[in-house]
Write an enzyme that holds these catalytic residues in place. Sequence first.
Site, mmCIF file in Angstrom:
data_model
loop_
_atom_site.group_PDB
_atom_site.id
_atom_site.type_symbol
_atom_site.label_atom_id
_atom_site.label_comp_id
_atom_site.label_asym_id
_atom_site.label_seq_id
_atom_site.Cartn_x
_atom_site.Cartn_y
_atom_site.Cartn_z
ATOM 1 N N TYR A 1 0.832 -1.217 0.000
ATOM 2 C CA TYR A 1 0.000 0.000 0.000
ATOM 3 C C TYR A 1 0.873 1.277 0.000
ATOM 4 N N CYS A 2 1.677 1.457 1.017
ATOM 5 C CA CYS A 2 2.523 2.661 1.066
ATOM 6 C C CYS A 2 3.654 2.570 0.047
ATOM 7 N N THR B 1 -18.161 0.492 12.414
ATOM 8 C CA THR B 1 -17.764 -0.379 13.529
ATOM 9 C C THR B 1 -16.815 0.347 14.481
ATOM 10 N N GLN C 1 5.195 6.515 11.738
ATOM 11 C CA GLN C 1 4.027 6.935 10.974
ATOM 12 C C GLN C 1 2.724 6.642 11.723
ATOM 13 N N GLU D 1 -6.909 -1.650 24.854
ATOM 14 C CA GLU D 1 -6.364 -0.292 24.703
ATOM 15 C C GLU D 1 -7.130 0.631 25.646
ATOM 16 N N LYS E 1 8.074 -3.327 15.914
ATOM 17 C CA LYS E 1 8.629 -2.041 15.470
ATOM 18 C C LYS E 1 9.570 -1.462 16.532
ATOM 19 N N SER F 1 0.446 -4.125 20.611
ATOM 20 C CA SER F 1 0.232 -5.428 19.947
ATOM 21 C C SER F 1 1.605 -6.036 19.667
ATOM 22 N N TYR G 1 2.607 -6.882 16.838
ATOM 23 C CA TYR G 1 3.108 -6.159 15.658
ATOM 24 C C TYR G 1 3.816 -4.869 16.096
ATOM 25 N N HIS G 2 3.124 -4.043 16.893
ATOM 26 C CA HIS G 2 3.727 -2.771 17.298
ATOM 27 C C HIS G 2 5.031 -3.020 18.066
ATOM 28 N N ASP H 1 12.820 -12.296 -0.654
ATOM 29 C CA ASP H 1 12.452 -12.127 0.753
ATOM 30 C C ASP H 1 13.593 -11.420 1.502
ATOM 31 N N VAL I 1 -2.506 5.548 8.079
ATOM 32 C CA VAL I 1 -2.601 6.141 6.739
ATOM 33 C C VAL I 1 -4.013 5.909 6.177
ATOM 34 N N ASN J 1 -10.362 3.800 6.304
ATOM 35 C CA ASN J 1 -10.697 3.080 5.071
ATOM 36 C C ASN J 1 -11.889 2.148 5.320
ATOM 37 N N THR K 1 6.307 3.254 13.619
ATOM 38 C CA THR K 1 4.890 3.559 13.825
ATOM 39 C C THR K 1 4.689 4.400 15.081
HETATM 40 P P1 NAD Z 1 1.472 -3.656 3.038
HETATM 41 O O1 NAD Z 1 1.197 -4.969 3.678
HETATM 42 O O2 NAD Z 1 0.474 -3.116 2.089
HETATM 43 O O3 NAD Z 1 2.886 -3.708 2.269
HETATM 44 C C1 NAD Z 1 4.014 -4.356 2.782
HETATM 45 C C2 NAD Z 1 4.767 -4.968 1.595
HETATM 46 O O4 NAD Z 1 5.953 -5.591 2.111
HETATM 47 C C3 NAD Z 1 3.964 -6.054 0.884
HETATM 48 O O5 NAD Z 1 3.991 -5.838 -0.511
HETATM 49 C C4 NAD Z 1 4.673 -7.356 1.269
HETATM 50 O O6 NAD Z 1 4.594 -8.342 0.260
HETATM 51 C C5 NAD Z 1 6.092 -6.878 1.523
HETATM 52 N N1 NAD Z 1 6.829 -7.726 2.464
HETATM 53 C C6 NAD Z 1 6.489 -8.064 3.728
HETATM 54 N N2 NAD Z 1 7.421 -8.868 4.252
HETATM 55 C C7 NAD Z 1 8.388 -9.032 3.311
HETATM 56 C C8 NAD Z 1 9.592 -9.762 3.261
HETATM 57 N N3 NAD Z 1 10.004 -10.503 4.291
HETATM 58 N N4 NAD Z 1 10.364 -9.677 2.150
HETATM 59 C C9 NAD Z 1 9.960 -8.934 1.086
HETATM 60 N N5 NAD Z 1 8.802 -8.239 1.074
HETATM 61 C C10 NAD Z 1 8.016 -8.297 2.173
HETATM 62 O O7 NAD Z 1 1.749 -2.614 4.214
HETATM 63 P P2 NAD Z 1 1.721 -1.004 4.171
HETATM 64 O O8 NAD Z 1 0.428 -0.565 4.709
HETATM 65 O O9 NAD Z 1 2.199 -0.530 2.871
HETATM 66 O O10 NAD Z 1 2.826 -0.678 5.276
HETATM 67 C C11 NAD Z 1 4.182 -0.528 4.886
HETATM 68 C C12 NAD Z 1 5.030 -0.175 6.099
HETATM 69 O O11 NAD Z 1 4.555 1.025 6.682
HETATM 70 C C13 NAD Z 1 4.999 -1.232 7.202
HETATM 71 O O12 NAD Z 1 6.287 -1.371 7.750
HETATM 72 C C14 NAD Z 1 4.056 -0.644 8.225
HETATM 73 O O13 NAD Z 1 4.378 -1.099 9.500
HETATM 74 C C15 NAD Z 1 4.284 0.845 8.060
HETATM 75 N N6 NAD Z 1 3.100 1.634 8.439
HETATM 76 C C16 NAD Z 1 1.917 1.497 7.762
HETATM 77 C C17 NAD Z 1 0.815 2.263 8.142
HETATM 78 C C18 NAD Z 1 -0.529 2.131 7.475
HETATM 79 O O14 NAD Z 1 -1.497 2.761 7.952
HETATM 80 N N7 NAD Z 1 -0.664 1.384 6.393
HETATM 81 C C19 NAD Z 1 0.946 3.165 9.212
HETATM 82 C C20 NAD Z 1 2.164 3.273 9.877
HETATM 83 C C21 NAD Z 1 3.248 2.504 9.476
HETATM 84 N N1 USQ Z 2 -10.814 0.769 15.239
HETATM 85 C C1 USQ Z 2 -12.187 0.880 15.393
HETATM 86 N N2 USQ Z 2 -12.976 0.259 14.470
HETATM 87 C C2 USQ Z 2 -12.488 -0.450 13.425
HETATM 88 C C3 USQ Z 2 -11.081 -0.547 13.261
HETATM 89 C C4 USQ Z 2 -10.271 0.059 14.195
HETATM 90 O O1 USQ Z 2 -12.663 1.517 16.326
HETATM 91 O O2 USQ Z 2 -13.281 -0.978 12.639
HETATM 92 C C5 USQ Z 2 -9.907 1.462 16.190
HETATM 93 C C6 USQ Z 2 -8.894 0.559 16.878
HETATM 94 O O3 USQ Z 2 -9.437 0.010 18.067
HETATM 95 C C7 USQ Z 2 -7.739 1.527 17.131
HETATM 96 C C8 USQ Z 2 -7.846 2.536 16.006
HETATM 97 O O4 USQ Z 2 -9.144 2.375 15.432
HETATM 98 O O5 USQ Z 2 -7.946 2.202 18.332
HETATM 99 C C9 USQ Z 2 -6.795 2.364 14.920
HETATM 100 O O6 USQ Z 2 -6.882 1.042 14.413
HETATM 101 P P1 USQ Z 2 -6.331 0.686 12.926
HETATM 102 O O7 USQ Z 2 -6.650 -0.740 12.658
HETATM 103 O O8 USQ Z 2 -6.808 1.701 11.966
HETATM 104 O O9 USQ Z 2 -4.776 0.956 13.086
HETATM 105 P P2 USQ Z 2 -3.639 0.154 13.859
HETATM 106 O O10 USQ Z 2 -4.066 -1.186 14.282
HETATM 107 O O11 USQ Z 2 -3.094 1.054 14.911
HETATM 108 O O12 USQ Z 2 -2.557 -0.072 12.722
HETATM 109 C C10 USQ Z 2 -2.416 0.801 11.600
HETATM 110 C C11 USQ Z 2 -1.540 0.088 10.576
HETATM 111 C C12 USQ Z 2 -0.167 -0.147 11.187
HETATM 112 C C13 USQ Z 2 0.412 1.165 11.684
HETATM 113 C C14 USQ Z 2 -0.540 1.866 12.642
HETATM 114 C C15 USQ Z 2 -0.089 3.286 12.960
HETATM 115 O O13 USQ Z 2 -2.151 -1.148 10.182
HETATM 116 O O14 USQ Z 2 0.690 -0.706 10.198
HETATM 117 O O15 USQ Z 2 1.617 0.918 12.345
HETATM 118 O O16 USQ Z 2 -1.826 2.027 11.991
HETATM 119 S S1 USQ Z 2 -0.387 3.703 14.655
HETATM 120 O O17 USQ Z 2 -1.798 3.443 14.964
HETATM 121 O O18 USQ Z 2 -0.064 5.096 14.792
HETATM 122 O O19 USQ Z 2 0.477 2.853 15.434
#
Ligand code: NAD
Ligand code: USQ
Length: 402
Positions: free
Chosen positions: A11-12, A253, A208, A328, A185, A179, A181-182, A74, A211, A240, A144
């Site tokens: 996505y990004c 939701t 970040q 949370e 990071k 989480s 995941y977090h 990879d 998004v 989204n 993040t």
């Molecule tokens: P995404 O899942 O859409 O894209 C991640 C891409 O990385 C995918 O194309 C996947 O195939 C590739 N990938 C994952 N593991 C891999 C590996 N081991 N080797 C090669 N490729 C690999 O995610 P996104 O939303 O684009 O997020 C990108 C980055 O930005 C992530 O690190 C995420 O934590 C960070 N981020 C995203 C958001 C958000 O809201 N989307 C917010 C804050 C931070």
């Molecule tokens: N939430 C709702 N309803 C929903 C989905 C989510 O109330 O249907 C709430 C969640 O409880 C949370 C907030 O919305 O409090 C954000 O949730 P999210 O799923 O939009 O975002 P998050 O899980 O925090 O993760 C996303 C990205 C991740 C990135 C992170 C930035 O997937 O890759 O790291 O946003 S941050 O939140 O600043 O850590």
Amino acid sequence: MKIAVLGGDGYCGWATALYLSNRGHSVAIVDNFVRRLWDHQLGVQTLTPIRPIADRLKAWQELTGKNVELFAGDVTDYDFLSSAIRDFEPDTIVHFAEQRSAPYSMIDRKHAVSTQVNNVVGTLNLLFALREYDSNCHLVKLGTMGEYGTPNIDIEEGYITIEHKGRKDLLPYPKQPGSFYHLSKVHDSHNIMFACKIWGLRATDLNQGVVYGTVTEEAAMEEALINRFDYDEIFGTVLNRFCAQAALGHPLTVYGKGEQTRGFLDIRDTVRCVELACLNPAASGEFRVFNQFTEQFSVLQLAHMVAAAGGQMGLKVEVDFLPNPRVEAPEHYYNAHHSKLIDLGLAPHYLSESLLDSLIGIAVRYRDRIDPTLFAPRVNWRNGSNNRQAGPAADVPASRTR
Ligand code: NAD
Ligand code: USQ
């Protein structure tokens, strides 16, 4: 500049790769497409019909005459990663290639482990590859805002001065992520900071926020270049999801009371922030942290904005309050500083200006592709490994079919 975008099929990453290519940089994408596999395994798909990477790159080449190179592999495979870097010889590496969903990491033990292995090992490999290739190459790493959690004091950009028993020090800001995941990071940040200290690497950690949106100038040029738009409970981010729900007349939701506050940014600002970080590299040995978001909102504020904007488009939007599947703080203080990217020249796009076109408009356009069974949250933070029984969305491979 020569810029390698790791995770450039995501996505990004896709939006960033095209934007940087369009600005005249020489760009290579490194990706193993595992995200497309995870979607398949979970039985989910992006709202927008994204094309295979070969078609995407061909369409970009035909439309603009610009070539984006592809290294398919990879980043947890060190031999692949180091040879891709040596072949391409980048000035900057932008690292998006991680498992990025909090709910995915909370499904069960297997998903927690695979998330942390994928993310921590990939980043560690990259640090060693940079040291081996050229320690002057600038690493721009996606972190993040969720690394900080929701402390009851202002959130600074990476570091905080602490006075303790009459002595002062500038220390990494305390991390209280929400989480597995977090947490991955946070582990990455520590590893990068250490590598900068011992090997003199230069790195920028972009903490970040969430998004939203899918439209960037480049991705909007042609249908074949369209970016992904996730709305399912695992990979869909909150705004989204709300827009897809509004487009279908499904209640929004909101988890809990919706008082959770987070930082948000338009995907057009994501690509610009990354460019600003690339053009203004960290110094040798410096581990720099920028908080990358433009506005902060509570979940309930977002729901009201979507309801109002949807209403203007003739959509009937209701808000539903669901028991929060996450652990949370239901109500909390939130004031996160974010001036460093503005100082470098970021001119933000604000949500009030983009919501209708970029978000609800796209959701309405592809409404026929929305599967409403993907809206309900099934992964519960409190369940440990029992989420495997919670529903098809939580299992791999999924029995859920559309
Ligand atoms: P995404 O899942 O859409 O894209 C991640 C891409 O990385 C995918 O194309 C996947 O195939 C590739 N990938 C994952 N593991 C891999 C590996 N081991 N080797 C090669 N490729 C690999 O995610 P996104 O939303 O684009 O997020 C990108 C980055 O930005 C992530 O690190 C995420 O934590 C960070 N981020 C995203 C958001 C958000 O809201 N989307 C917010 C804050 C931070
Ligand atoms: N939430 C709702 N309803 C929903 C989905 C989510 O109330 O249907 C709430 C969640 O409880 C949370 C907030 O919305 O409090 C954000 O949730 P999210 O799923 O939009 O975002 P998050 O899980 O925090 O993760 C996303 C990205 C991740 C990135 C992170 C930035 O997937 O890759 O790291 O946003 S941050 O939140 O600043 O850590």
